[in-house]
Design a protein around this motif. Structure first.
Motif, PDB file in Angstrom:
ATOM      1  N   LEU A 121     -17.327   2.671  -3.126  1.00 53.00           N
ATOM      2  CA  LEU A 121     -16.583   1.877  -2.137  1.00 53.00           C
ATOM      3  C   LEU A 121     -17.187   2.021  -0.752  1.00 53.00           C
ATOM      4  O   LEU A 121     -17.287   1.045   0.009  1.00 53.00           O
ATOM      5  CB  LEU A 121     -15.112   2.300  -2.125  1.00 53.00           C
ATOM      6  CG  LEU A 121     -14.298   1.946  -3.372  1.00 53.00           C
ATOM      7  CD1 LEU A 121     -12.951   2.661  -3.356  1.00 53.00           C
ATOM      8  CD2 LEU A 121     -14.082   0.444  -3.471  1.00 53.00           C
TER       9      LEU A 121
ATOM     10  N   HIS B 203      -6.970   3.637  -0.261  1.00 45.61           N
ATOM     11  CA  HIS B 203      -6.581   2.301   0.187  1.00 45.61           C
ATOM     12  C   HIS B 203      -6.312   1.374  -1.005  1.00 45.61           C
ATOM     13  O   HIS B 203      -5.343   0.611  -0.999  1.00 45.61           O
ATOM     14  CB  HIS B 203      -7.690   1.701   1.050  1.00 45.61           C
ATOM     15  CG  HIS B 203      -7.491   0.257   1.392  1.00 45.61           C
ATOM     16  ND1 HIS B 203      -6.567  -0.170   2.323  1.00 45.61           N
ATOM     17  CD2 HIS B 203      -8.084  -0.871   0.910  1.00 45.61           C
ATOM     18  CE1 HIS B 203      -6.603  -1.501   2.402  1.00 45.61           C
ATOM     19  NE2 HIS B 203      -7.512  -1.944   1.559  1.00 45.61           N
ATOM     20  N   HIS B 204      -7.168   1.463  -2.003  1.00 44.24           N
ATOM     21  CA  HIS B 204      -7.042   0.563  -3.150  1.00 44.24           C
ATOM     22  C   HIS B 204      -6.032   1.045  -4.192  1.00 44.24           C
ATOM     23  O   HIS B 204      -5.407   0.226  -4.865  1.00 44.24           O
ATOM     24  CB  HIS B 204      -8.411   0.379  -3.818  1.00 44.24           C
ATOM     25  CG  HIS B 204      -9.393  -0.350  -2.962  1.00 44.24           C
ATOM     26  ND1 HIS B 204      -9.402  -1.722  -2.832  1.00 44.24           N
ATOM     27  CD2 HIS B 204     -10.406   0.112  -2.162  1.00 44.24           C
ATOM     28  CE1 HIS B 204     -10.379  -2.082  -2.005  1.00 44.24           C
ATOM     29  NE2 HIS B 204     -11.000  -0.995  -1.592  1.00 44.24           N
TER      30      HIS B 204
ATOM     31  N   LYS C 198     -12.009  -0.668 -12.060  1.00 43.50           N
ATOM     32  CA  LYS C 198     -11.565  -1.599 -11.017  1.00 43.50           C
ATOM     33  C   LYS C 198     -12.518  -1.587  -9.826  1.00 43.50           C
ATOM     34  O   LYS C 198     -12.795  -2.629  -9.224  1.00 43.50           O
ATOM     35  CB  LYS C 198     -10.141  -1.232 -10.567  1.00 43.50           C
ATOM     36  CG  LYS C 198      -9.069  -1.492 -11.608  1.00 43.50           C
ATOM     37  CD  LYS C 198      -7.693  -1.081 -11.102  1.00 43.50           C
ATOM     38  CE  LYS C 198      -6.621  -1.287 -12.156  1.00 43.50           C
ATOM     39  NZ  LYS C 198      -6.385  -2.710 -12.450  1.00 43.50           N
TER      40      LYS C 198
ATOM     41  N   LEU D 143     -14.714  -4.619  -8.027  1.00 43.40           N
ATOM     42  CA  LEU D 143     -14.720  -4.874  -6.582  1.00 43.40           C
ATOM     43  C   LEU D 143     -16.141  -4.982  -6.036  1.00 43.40           C
ATOM     44  O   LEU D 143     -16.452  -5.888  -5.253  1.00 43.40           O
ATOM     45  CB  LEU D 143     -13.966  -3.760  -5.853  1.00 43.40           C
ATOM     46  CG  LEU D 143     -12.444  -3.731  -6.030  1.00 43.40           C
ATOM     47  CD1 LEU D 143     -11.866  -2.463  -5.396  1.00 43.40           C
ATOM     48  CD2 LEU D 143     -11.807  -4.963  -5.412  1.00 43.40           C
TER      49      LEU D 143
END
Length: 375
Positions: free
Chosen positions: A264, A274-275, A294, A298
């Motif tokens: 990230l 955050h996610h 996931k 992203l």
């Protein structure tokens, strides 16, 4: 090209692939109208990409395509004004189309009713039978690699499409239909740089033509969790036999959390908190493999490719060396990378700090991403 992102949405030197072609056609005096044919599920995204900083004096329509390329082109033809004399069909995955080539093809079509660019073959071409045996060698001097844009008298091309539909004929390009139902197509000298992006190697070549070599991003991830009783110890997605496990909202897999944060961070997408907030009940006791999956989605959406990941697990106990191979294989398989693209090390903290005192386990990760425009 194995990516979850449509290649025309990938970025090259700060703008999406499709905008390069739009820039060319929007700047041509001969062009009165532009129609973009998009996958039905990508209509809104296509409109957003076109609207994002793109100014054109020409009206641009976005219409849904069909199951086959031929169906999509026909949808585009139906959306055009019937009063137009000529139509140019171009593959948006060819971002290096030059204004000069487009003008040459249009001029040839005005003279011969139909024209397409072609590059003479440099390779010896052979035709083979079903078993792979050579039948004969083709005359290379008469063989061309055909490109786009292909330009035709619109009424004639539309008629060809009607006849092809009636007969159930599918061609590999528009020139095939015109040849079959209308007449000859004039070949105009093409350009080597007008290549179609099909593979990752093609993308690298296009970046080279554009001088776009600032395409690497690095990120760092770190995580630490307390060891407690009555919890399984899961590291790198592998269940490790031990009398204690890591405390956390999810399965508390510090290695995968560090990798998530590194990926990230390299992509500029914030962090794992955050996610996947630790107050969100959806992630209560969830496997961190699901979180990593996931994160992969992203970064794919942002057009990134994982080059390599290097990790260190810091733990006094248990001895982790026997499990590192399974961790590497599981993570590599999930991320779709080679096993040599991920490295996992385990070390102690020499009795220092929480990890050294056996109170917890920590992990660090560094990820290197390549961007198609980057990534």
């Amino acid at each position: 090209m194995q990516t979850s992102v449509n290649k025309v949405f990938l970025e090259l030197a700060g703008q999406s692939v499709i905008k390069y072609s739009l820039d060319v056609f929007a700047g041509l005096e001969d062009v009165a109208e532009i129609v973009v044919v998009a996958h039905p599920e990508e209509l809104e995204l296509m409109k957003a990409k076109i609207d994002d900083g793109f100014c054109s004096r020409r009206p641009i329509k976005v219409v849904p395509g069909g199951a086959e390329r031929q169906h999509s082109v026909r949808a585009g033809l139906e959306a055009l004004d019937d009063r137009l004399d000529f139509v140019a069909v171009h593959d948006a995955a060819r971002p290096l189309l030059s204004v000069f080539l487009a003008q040459r093809v249009i001029q040839a079509a005005r003279e011969f009713n139909a024209a397409c660019p072609g590059v003479p073959s440099k390779d010896t071409l052979k035709e083979a039978d079903e078993e792979g045996n050579v039948c004969h060698t083709l005359d290379r001097s008469r063989i061309y690699r055909i490109q786009t844009p292909q330009v035709f008298r619109m009424d004639m091309l539309k008629n060809a499409y009607v006849q092809a539909s009636n007969e159930g004929f599918l061609g590999t390009d528009d020139a095939v239909l015109f040849e079959k139902y209308c007449g000859p197509v004039r070949i105009v000298p093409g350009e080597e740089q007008n290549l179609k992006i099909t593979t990752r190697e093609d993308m690298a070549v296009v970046r080279g033509w554009l001088g776009d070599d600032n395409n690497m991003r690095a990120g760092i991830g770190y995580d630490i969790h307390r060891l407690v009783e009555d919890r399984p110890l899961i590291l790198g997605g592998v269940n490790i036999p031990f009398e204690k496990g890591l405390l956390g909202h999810s399965d508390a897999d510090v290695l995968l959390h560090a990798i998530c944060d590194a990926l990230l961070g390299a992509a500029g997408l914030g962090d794992i908190g955050h996610h996947f907030p630790d107050k969100d009940p959806r992630y209560k006791d969830v496997s961190s493999l699901a979180l990593l999956e996931k994160v992969k989605i992203l970064i794919d959406r942002q057009s990134f490719e994982i080059m390599n990941i290097d990790c260190t697990i810091v733990a006094e106990r248990p001895y982790l060396a026997p499990f590192l191979g399974d961790m590497k294989k599981g993570i590599a398989d999930l991320l779709g990378i080679g096993i040599r693209q991920i490295n996992i090390k385990a070390t102690t903290n020499e009795g220092l700090g929480p990890a050294g005192q056996g109170e917890g386990i920590a992990a660090q990760a560094i990820a290197l991403l390549r961007i198609f425009n980057g990534a």
